[in-house]
Design a protein around this motif. Structure first.
Motif, PDB file in Angstrom:
ATOM      1  N   ASP A  47       0.740  -1.217  -0.120  1.00 21.33           N
ATOM      2  CA  ASP A  47       0.042   0.080   0.142  1.00 21.33           C
ATOM      3  C   ASP A  47       0.896   1.169  -0.025  1.00 21.33           C
ATOM      4  O   ASP A  47       1.938   1.123   0.728  1.00 21.33           O
ATOM      5  N   ALA A  48       0.317   2.508  -0.617  1.00 23.98           N
ATOM      6  CA  ALA A  48       1.310   3.653  -0.939  1.00 23.98           C
ATOM      7  C   ALA A  48       1.610   4.134   0.483  1.00 23.98           C
ATOM      8  O   ALA A  48       2.580   4.786   0.630  1.00 23.98           O
ATOM      9  N   THR A  49       0.734   3.800   1.551  1.00 26.78           N
ATOM     10  CA  THR A  49       0.913   4.391   2.748  1.00 26.78           C
ATOM     11  C   THR A  49       1.751   3.785   3.618  1.00 26.78           C
ATOM     12  O   THR A  49       2.371   4.088   4.817  1.00 26.78           O
ATOM     13  N   ALA A 100      -7.962   1.733 -12.950  1.00 30.80           N
ATOM     14  CA  ALA A 100      -9.243   2.357 -12.604  1.00 30.80           C
ATOM     15  C   ALA A 100      -9.582   2.013 -11.196  1.00 30.80           C
ATOM     16  O   ALA A 100     -10.091   2.908 -10.670  1.00 30.80           O
ATOM     17  N   VAL A 101      -9.177   0.954 -10.819  1.00 26.99           N
ATOM     18  CA  VAL A 101      -9.594   0.698  -9.221  1.00 26.99           C
ATOM     19  C   VAL A 101      -8.849   1.509  -8.459  1.00 26.99           C
ATOM     20  O   VAL A 101      -9.102   1.992  -7.533  1.00 26.99           O
ATOM     21  N   LYS A 102      -7.456   1.679  -8.870  1.00 29.17           N
ATOM     22  CA  LYS A 102      -6.668   2.248  -8.130  1.00 29.17           C
ATOM     23  C   LYS A 102      -6.978   3.901  -7.875  1.00 29.17           C
ATOM     24  O   LYS A 102      -6.914   4.506  -6.782  1.00 29.17           O
ATOM     25  N   VAL A 123      11.298  -3.965   0.040  1.00 27.76           N
ATOM     26  CA  VAL A 123      10.282  -3.339  -0.372  1.00 27.76           C
ATOM     27  C   VAL A 123       9.326  -4.536  -0.974  1.00 27.76           C
ATOM     28  O   VAL A 123      10.120  -5.457  -1.823  1.00 27.76           O
ATOM     29  N   LEU A 124       8.114  -4.767  -0.708  1.00 28.62           N
ATOM     30  CA  LEU A 124       7.194  -5.337  -1.234  1.00 28.62           C
ATOM     31  C   LEU A 124       6.273  -4.874  -2.176  1.00 28.62           C
ATOM     32  O   LEU A 124       5.729  -3.818  -1.859  1.00 28.62           O
ATOM     33  N   SER A 125       6.157  -5.349  -3.630  1.00 28.31           N
ATOM     34  CA  SER A 125       5.354  -4.939  -4.618  1.00 28.31           C
ATOM     35  C   SER A 125       4.480  -5.883  -5.132  1.00 28.31           C
ATOM     36  O   SER A 125       4.814  -7.169  -5.334  1.00 28.31           O
ATOM     37  N   ILE A 145      -2.829  10.882  -3.519  1.00 27.19           N
ATOM     38  CA  ILE A 145      -1.760  11.641  -4.452  1.00 27.19           C
ATOM     39  C   ILE A 145      -1.651  13.110  -4.299  1.00 27.19           C
ATOM     40  O   ILE A 145      -0.883  14.001  -4.074  1.00 27.19           O
ATOM     41  N   GLN A 146      -2.994  13.757  -4.221  1.00 26.95           N
ATOM     42  CA  GLN A 146      -3.218  15.242  -3.875  1.00 26.95           C
ATOM     43  C   GLN A 146      -2.665  15.452  -2.613  1.00 26.95           C
ATOM     44  O   GLN A 146      -2.061  16.740  -2.526  1.00 26.95           O
ATOM     45  N   LYS A 147      -3.084  14.644  -1.395  1.00 26.29           N
ATOM     46  CA  LYS A 147      -2.368  15.025  -0.250  1.00 26.29           C
ATOM     47  C   LYS A 147      -0.791  15.033  -0.220  1.00 26.29           C
ATOM     48  O   LYS A 147      -0.038  16.050   0.361  1.00 26.29           O
TER      49      LYS A 147
END
Length: 166
Positions: free
Chosen positions: A60-62, A149-151, A134-136, A159-161
């Motif tokens: 997860d990006a966070t 589309a889901v993301k 790093v796990l991707s 992204i804006q934050k």
């Protein structure tokens, strides 16, 4: 005199490819032990294979944690008796010339299907330890549009934050 000659023979031997092969075997074993410790929910064994300043980046990006944060996140999973299970499918290991740092990439069979792991190991007191991981999740190219589309609905606000922090 024999001691000096023996020392040089050993020193020269460590610059040979055999020394790198032995190091790669050690590194491979450490990564395998680390994954097994997670699968067996052995919290101390798992975290003892990491440096004190280790970083873990999840899917997860966070999820960008220092070791202490990752320990806190992980503890409930380990306490339940099963954290996560990663089965290595393929792994490439590289070692720097000083023989103190190594990096790797791997493909894993996981509950998320195929994932890619990559990391850095540091030799600490003669033992290899994971310093950065790093796990991707992998995304087959032919499904990229659907995944994006889901993301989009989930990650656009994040992204804006992040952009607003610049």
């Amino acid at each position: 005199m024999k001691i000096i000659i023996s020392f040089f023979v050993i020193l020269i031997g460590c610059f040979s490819s055999d020394c790198k092969i032995d190091e790669k075997s050690e590194i491979n074993a450490v990564i395998n032990q680390w994954h097994k410790a997670a699968a067996d929910a052995k919290y101390d064994d798992y975290f003892n294979l990491m440096t004190n300043d280790a970083i873990f980046i999840g899917t997860d990006a966070t999820e960008n944690w220092n070791r202490k944060e990752f320990e806190t996140f992980s503890k409930p999973y380990f306490d339940k008796g099963k954290a996560w299970t990663f089965y290595p499918l393929e792994r490439n290991i590289y070692i720097d010339k000083s023989n103190k740092m190594a990096w790797f990439d791997e493909l894993l069979d996981t509950s998320f299907k195929i994932c890619r792991g990559s990391g850095v190991l540091e030799k600490v007191n003669g033992k290899w330890k994971i310093k950065h991981y790093v796990l991707s999740m992998t995304i087959p190219n032919e499904t990229s549009k659907e995944v994006i589309a889901v993301k989009d609905s989930i990650e656009s606000n994040y992204i804006q934050k992040l952009k607003s922090k610049k």
